[in-house]
Scaffold this motif. Structure first.
Motif, PDB file in Angstrom:
ATOM      1  N   PHE A  58       0.832  -1.205   0.000  1.00  0.00           N
ATOM      2  CA  PHE A  58       0.000   0.000   0.000  1.00  0.00           C
ATOM      3  C   PHE A  58       0.865   1.254   0.000  1.00  0.00           C
ATOM      4  N   GLU A  59       1.939   1.235   0.755  1.00  0.00           N
ATOM      5  CA  GLU A  59       2.799   2.417   0.845  1.00  0.00           C
ATOM      6  C   GLU A  59       3.466   2.750  -0.485  1.00  0.00           C
ATOM      7  N   ALA A  60       3.535   1.773  -1.396  1.00  0.00           N
ATOM      8  CA  ALA A  60       4.166   1.999  -2.702  1.00  0.00           C
ATOM      9  C   ALA A  60       3.161   2.393  -3.783  1.00  0.00           C
ATOM     10  N   VAL A  61       1.864   2.413  -3.453  1.00  0.00           N
ATOM     11  CA  VAL A  61       0.844   2.793  -4.427  1.00  0.00           C
ATOM     12  C   VAL A  61       0.975   4.288  -4.735  1.00  0.00           C
ATOM     13  N   PRO A  62       1.075   4.666  -6.020  1.00  0.00           N
ATOM     14  CA  PRO A  62       1.179   6.088  -6.359  1.00  0.00           C
ATOM     15  C   PRO A  62       0.011   6.891  -5.784  1.00  0.00           C
ATOM     16  N   ALA A  63       0.291   8.089  -5.341  1.00  0.00           N
ATOM     17  CA  ALA A  63      -0.714   8.901  -4.653  1.00  0.00           C
ATOM     18  C   ALA A  63      -1.908   9.241  -5.539  1.00  0.00           C
TER      19      ALA A  63
END
Length: 208
Positions: A58-63
């Motif tokens: 989740f932390e790597a999902v583009p904003a």
């Protein structure tokens, strides 16, 4: 500090999200006694292994991502954890879980309902599913990287990002995939294993 407190501290999530994931943990333990959602030996590690493993994706999902498609969701990793975190941190992210095993898909539907998560669950094979045009595709322990590339190519929109959790042979899999595909990638050492990595793939296309 409990596993829940460590998770909350590491990923900066609210009590409500922790409660939602705690309910998910209860459901996992209950259903795993009937169907193979996770290895029973890893039940004591649901937070430190399965949940952390998924949260790092989740932390790597583009904003700016609006649609995420989790391929071969199984017991909900990483897709259902991503959906739980997104409810708090990325409410505009639409999450789809793809799982061909009808029993596992039934679990995902029940868990999403009881966790009050608005997710799409498709009980179909990834290869037979109509193209999803997703901004992001994810997968954990589903297939070799070269096969995941084909799935990503089918279901990613142009300019999309693929996030794949891979084990200790990830570099070998990257080298094999590079024989058939052109892509950019970033490796992030896994939070749960020094021998594993999160592979972030962009600009994917078939090699000429």
């Amino acid at each position: 500090m409990t596993d829940q407190e460590q998770f909350a501290d590491r990923f900066s999530v609210s009590r409500e999200t922790i409660d939602r994931l705690s309910h998910y943990e209860t459901l996992l333990v209950k259903w795993t006694s009937k169907i193979n959602l996770i290895a029973k030996s890893t039940v004591p590690e649901i937070w430190s292994r399965h949940f952390v493993d998924s949260a790092q994706v989740f932390e790597a999902v583009p904003a700016d991502a609006q649609k995420l498609c989790d391929l071969g969701s199984g017991g909900g990793f990483p897709g259902l954890v991503i959906a739980a975190l997104a409810k708090e941190k990325a409410p505009n992210l639409n999450v789809t879980l793809v799982e061909s095993d009808l029993r596992k898909a039934s679990f995902l539907m029940a868990a999403a309902r009881e966790m009050d998560l608005d997710v799409n669950i498709l009980a179909e094979r990834v290869e037979q599913l109509s193209p999803q045009a997703a901004d992001v595709v994810t997968a954990r322990a589903l297939a070799p990287l070269v096969a995941l590339m084909s799935m990503a190519d089918l279901h990613l929109k142009k300019g999309g990002t693929a996030l794949f959790l891979k084990g200790e042979r990830y570099q070998q899999e990257l080298d094999t995939a590079a024989e058939m595909w052109d892509f950019n990638y970033e490796k992030r050492l896994s939070m749960t294993s020094d021998e594993s990595a999160l592979i972030i793939i962009t600009k994917l296309r078939r090699a000429a």
